[in-house]
Design a protein around this motif. Structure first.
Motif, mmCIF file in Angstrom:
data_model
loop_
_atom_site.group_PDB
_atom_site.id
_atom_site.type_symbol
_atom_site.label_atom_id
_atom_site.label_comp_id
_atom_site.label_asym_id
_atom_site.label_seq_id
_atom_site.Cartn_x
_atom_site.Cartn_y
_atom_site.Cartn_z
ATOM 1 N N TYR A 233 0.830 -1.206 0.000
ATOM 2 C CA TYR A 233 0.000 0.000 0.000
ATOM 3 C C TYR A 233 0.866 1.258 0.000
ATOM 4 O O TYR A 233 2.038 1.211 0.381
ATOM 5 N N ILE B 270 -6.006 0.278 4.544
ATOM 6 C CA ILE B 270 -5.188 -0.677 3.789
ATOM 7 C C ILE B 270 -6.082 -1.660 3.043
ATOM 8 O O ILE B 270 -5.882 -1.925 1.848
ATOM 9 N N TYR C 221 -7.888 0.092 0.194
ATOM 10 C CA TYR C 221 -6.961 0.327 -0.910
ATOM 11 C C TYR C 221 -6.762 -0.946 -1.730
ATOM 12 O O TYR C 221 -6.780 -0.910 -2.967
ATOM 13 N N SER C 222 -6.590 -2.068 -1.051
ATOM 14 C CA SER C 222 -6.384 -3.341 -1.746
ATOM 15 C C SER C 222 -7.577 -3.691 -2.631
ATOM 16 O O SER C 222 -7.411 -4.126 -3.771
#
Length: 160
Positions: free
Chosen positions: A8, A54, A57-58
């Motif tokens: 990230y 995180i 975002y993934s």
């Protein structure tokens, strides 16, 4: 169980510092009204925000459509953090040094509309860290874990 590694952008760490700090301020007020839940601290709030960001975002990076509950609210949130592919996910942040998963047993059995848990463990607490490991479990899988009395509550636990 599902598992993987997420790379990230480092700005997530800084954003988590600010939003986590604001979440701490809000939580101080909420915990005064509900002393039973007065265990958080700013580091926990920052970790929680970081791990939710995180995972978001993934999902975004892989083109997976999802819905996220707000990171900051002025009331206790008794619902999922991220909704994706018919799953209502409660994101659990883990410090890099932890070696077991933990889920509060009482909270696990409340009607919170949670179908899955995703544990996100950044590889370091450093501000320049950009990698994390995640593990996903269904609500039913957690119920089969060993239980252990912790300092404040009973929890389901499983070694990583």
């Amino acid at each position: 169980m599902t598992q993987g590694v997420i790379i990230y952008p480092p700005h997530i760490n800084e954003v988590a510092l600010y939003v986590g700090g604001m979440r701490e301020t809000t939580n101080l007020y909420l915990m005064e009204k509900n002393p039973k839940y007065a265990r958080g601290n700013m580091k926990v709030d920052i970790l929680g925000v970081k791990c939710e960001l995180i995972l978001q975002y993934s999902l975004w990076q892989r083109g997976i459509k999802y819905k996220a509950n707000p990171l900051l609210v002025n009331r206790p949130v008794g619902d999922w953090d991220i909704q994706v592919l018919n799953m209502n996910i409660d994101v659990k942040g883990m410090w890099s040094y932890l070696t077991e998963f933990r889920i509060n047993k009482e909270a696990h059995h409340k009607e919170k509309n949670i179908t899955h848990y995703t544990f996100v463990q950044p590889h370091s607490e450093a501000l320049d860290n950009t990698t994390a490991t995640y593990w996903g479990f269904s609500h039913d899988e957690i119920t089969k874990w060993e239980t252990k009395q912790l300092k404040f509550t009973e929890a389901y636990i499983k070694l990583i």
